[in-house]
Design an enzyme around this catalytic site. Structure first.
Site, PDB file in Angstrom:
ATOM      1  N   TYR A 144       0.849  -1.189   0.000  1.00 22.88           N
ATOM      2  CA  TYR A 144       0.000   0.000   0.000  1.00 22.88           C
ATOM      3  C   TYR A 144       0.883   1.237   0.000  1.00 22.88           C
ATOM      4  O   TYR A 144       1.842   1.320   0.769  1.00 22.88           O
ATOM      5  CB  TYR A 144      -0.895   0.011   1.240  1.00 22.88           C
ATOM      6  CG  TYR A 144      -1.804   1.217   1.341  1.00 22.88           C
ATOM      7  CD1 TYR A 144      -2.832   1.404   0.424  1.00 22.88           C
ATOM      8  CD2 TYR A 144      -1.642   2.160   2.345  1.00 22.88           C
ATOM      9  CE1 TYR A 144      -3.672   2.510   0.511  1.00 22.88           C
ATOM     10  CE2 TYR A 144      -2.474   3.265   2.443  1.00 22.88           C
ATOM     11  CZ  TYR A 144      -3.492   3.442   1.525  1.00 22.88           C
ATOM     12  OH  TYR A 144      -4.321   4.533   1.622  1.00 22.88           O
ATOM     13  N   ASP A 239       9.230   2.808   0.216  1.00 22.54           N
ATOM     14  CA  ASP A 239       8.145   3.465   0.939  1.00 22.54           C
ATOM     15  C   ASP A 239       8.276   3.075   2.402  1.00 22.54           C
ATOM     16  O   ASP A 239       7.885   1.990   2.813  1.00 22.54           O
ATOM     17  CB  ASP A 239       6.792   3.047   0.366  1.00 22.54           C
ATOM     18  CG  ASP A 239       5.639   3.750   1.074  1.00 22.54           C
ATOM     19  OD1 ASP A 239       5.908   4.474   2.056  1.00 22.54           O
ATOM     20  OD2 ASP A 239       4.478   3.559   0.658  1.00 22.54           O
ATOM     21  N   LYS A 267       3.711   8.915   9.027  1.00 25.10           N
ATOM     22  CA  LYS A 267       3.446   8.309  10.344  1.00 25.10           C
ATOM     23  C   LYS A 267       4.413   8.782  11.446  1.00 25.10           C
ATOM     24  O   LYS A 267       4.264   9.906  11.905  1.00 25.10           O
ATOM     25  CB  LYS A 267       3.354   6.797  10.197  1.00 25.10           C
ATOM     26  CG  LYS A 267       2.186   6.460   9.240  1.00 25.10           C
ATOM     27  CD  LYS A 267       1.829   5.003   9.101  1.00 25.10           C
ATOM     28  CE  LYS A 267       0.539   4.886   8.308  1.00 25.10           C
ATOM     29  NZ  LYS A 267       0.603   4.061   7.120  1.00 25.10           N
TER      30      LYS A 267
HETATM   31  C1  PLP Z   1       0.030   4.569   5.718  1.00 25.37           C
HETATM   32  C2  PLP Z   1       0.847   4.328   4.531  1.00 25.37           C
HETATM   33  C3  PLP Z   1       0.824   5.206   3.429  1.00 25.37           C
HETATM   34  C4  PLP Z   1      -0.160   6.339   3.334  1.00 25.37           C
HETATM   35  O1  PLP Z   1       0.074   7.329   4.278  1.00 25.37           O
HETATM   36  P1  PLP Z   1      -1.132   8.355   4.614  1.00 25.37           P
HETATM   37  O2  PLP Z   1      -0.496   9.302   5.588  1.00 25.37           O
HETATM   38  O3  PLP Z   1      -2.227   7.539   5.175  1.00 25.37           O
HETATM   39  O4  PLP Z   1      -1.501   9.021   3.355  1.00 25.37           O
HETATM   40  C5  PLP Z   1       1.709   4.997   2.400  1.00 25.37           C
HETATM   41  N1  PLP Z   1       2.579   3.975   2.433  1.00 25.37           N
HETATM   42  C6  PLP Z   1       2.638   3.118   3.466  1.00 25.37           C
HETATM   43  C7  PLP Z   1       3.637   2.020   3.456  1.00 25.37           C
HETATM   44  C8  PLP Z   1       1.761   3.257   4.538  1.00 25.37           C
HETATM   45  O5  PLP Z   1       1.781   2.369   5.535  1.00 25.37           O
END
Ligand code: PLP
Length: 432
Positions: A144, A239, A267
């Site tokens: 994701y 990511d 995060k």
């Molecule tokens: C949570 C998440 C996102 C998206 O971040 P948001 O602040 O919710 O837009 C992207 N990549 C990873 C790996 C994530 O866990």
């Protein structure tokens, strides 16, 4: 467990907010039942509108690494907010946070702040395309990367599939530039690369995925991607929105000993305020406006309140690496406790863990990619989730999510969690 207030709030919420929530997973759709409305939190505990207390294993989906309302962060926010909440002009706070990151992450020389993980990954892909002059990129099924159009592409059948949108509103035109590979399958990547020679700008990956449960890379997989990207002139994007500053200050890059070309954060970097970032070597990052041609901007980017919160948390994490050892120890204790409870039953189970990320899958198959994550019995997960919730343990309401530990959890909290798990698992085993 009383739920009257939560139920009534949810009913009102659905009249004004689509589905009653501002982010879909909060709605409990995959586990059934109504969401719990949270009033406040402190340390490892959430308190809901009906006065129930929960031990928190979501930690706001990651950011609250040292617990809720962490006093130094609260104090820093309090101090900053007196001087206004936004200026739309540069501040020293942004420089402090950027310097802390650049000085401590080996391949990061420049970092651009944005407001969410989604913005970070969208911007990183745009930059990779602009920098390489190529359009396509590779992502992995089950990884994701936020809700940007180009990332909302699900696996078709077979590993080498051209993307199809998995959400209405994402056009086929967008989807055609997203190539899908399978996690832990280097050959699936090699096939895409040879089928699209010199068309691929970037490969984006959660190096240690947390969005199909917690999944570990098999030996050689990430190293193989690094070598392939270098050879083919493809930018490797890690990511690290979930793993950054969580698996260690240097995130998955440090844990795996592999350096990406671009890294995205979110995060933990904002300590619970809306922050994301993308970062990398100066040569690539200076391709972004105002010095470079790739446009990216944000009215509230580098917001002073968010910057001071993130800086305070990150400085603490950098100064006290023992937090990471403690967190990993707590996660290991939880893993071992759950394993010994499940061994006593006929239930199928697999547990994956890395650092302070852990996931329990109700399957006997090793969970190593999206397909194997899908073999988990959602029915068992639902029972487990609700069994834990009514005993005061708040887990992510989806079998596809990693649990996130915070260092505010005490040994006693872990014991209480395992006691609740023991009762829940016993109940589930009897129901079989
Ligand atoms: C949570 C998440 C996102 C998206 O971040 P948001 O602040 O919710 O837009 C992207 N990549 C990873 C790996 C994530 O866990």
């Amino acid at each position: 467990m009383k739920t009257k207030q939560s139920k009534s709030l949810f009913e009102t919420a659905t009249a004004y907010i689509p589905g009653g929530v501002n982010s879909p997973v909060r709605a409990f759709k995959s586990v059934g039942g109504d969401p719990i409305f949270i009033k406040k939190a402190k340390g490892a505990y959430l308190y809901d509108e009906d006065g129930n207390r929960y031990i928190d294993y979501i930690a706001s989906w990651g950011p609250m690494l040292l617990g809720h309302a962490y006093p130094p962060v609260v104090e820093a926010i309090r101090k900053a907010v007196e001087h206004s909440t936004s200026f739309g002009a540069p501040t020293e706070l942004e420089v402090q946070l950027a310097k802390l990151i650049c000085e401590n992450i080996p391949n990061v020389e420049r970092v651009r702040m944005v407001n969410s993980g989604t913005e970070a990954t969208m911007s990183a892909i745009r930059l990779a395309r602009g920098f390489t002059g190529k359009d396509k990129f590779i992502k992995f099924a089950g990884c994701y990367h936020g809700h940007g159009d180009a990332f909302l592409i699900k696996a078709g059948s077979g590993a080498v599939t051209l993307g199809h949108p998995s959400s209405p509103g994402v056009t086929e035109g967008t989807a055609k530039d997203t190539l899908l590979a399978e996690y832990n399958d280097l050959d699936s990547v090699k096939r895409l690369v040879s089928a699209h020679k010199n068309e691929i700008a970037a490969l984006i990956i959660e190096p240690i995925p947390g969005n199909m449960g917690c999944i570990l890379p098999e030996p050689g997989f990430i190293e193989g991607l690094r070598a392939l990207c270098t050879r083919e002139g493809i930018l490797l994007i890690f990511d690290e929105v979930m793993t950054g500053f969580r698996l260690g200050f240097g995130g998955a890059q440090e844990a795996l000993g592999v350096q990406a070309d671009l890294v995205t954060y979110g995060k933990v970097i904002g300590a619970g305020l809306p922050v994301g970032a993308y970062a990398g070597k100066a040569e690539i990052m200076e391709f972004v406006a105002p010095n470079g041609p790739v446009y990216q901007a944000g009215t509230l980017s580098g917001n002073p309140i968010a910057m001071t919160a993130g800086y305070t948390l990150l400085q603490e994490l950098k100064d006290k690496p023992q937090y990471y050892t403690e967190l990993a120890g707590k996660c290991k204790a939880l893993h071992e406790g759950l394993a010994s409870l499940l061994e006593e039953t006929e239930l199928p189970w697999t547990i994956n863990r890395k650092g302070s990320m852990i996931s329990l899958h109700f399957t006997n198959v090793p969970v190593r990619d999206f397909d194997s994550a899908g073999t988990g019995a959602n029915d068992y997960f639902k029972q487990f989730f609700h069994g834990m919730l009514k005993r005061g343990i708040y887990l992510p309401p989806s079998a596809y999510e990693s649990w996130f530990l915070s260092n505010a959890l005490s040994e006693k909290d872990i014991e209480e969690t395992l006691a609740a798990a023991g009762e829940t698992i016993e109940e589930m085993n009897q129901k079989r």
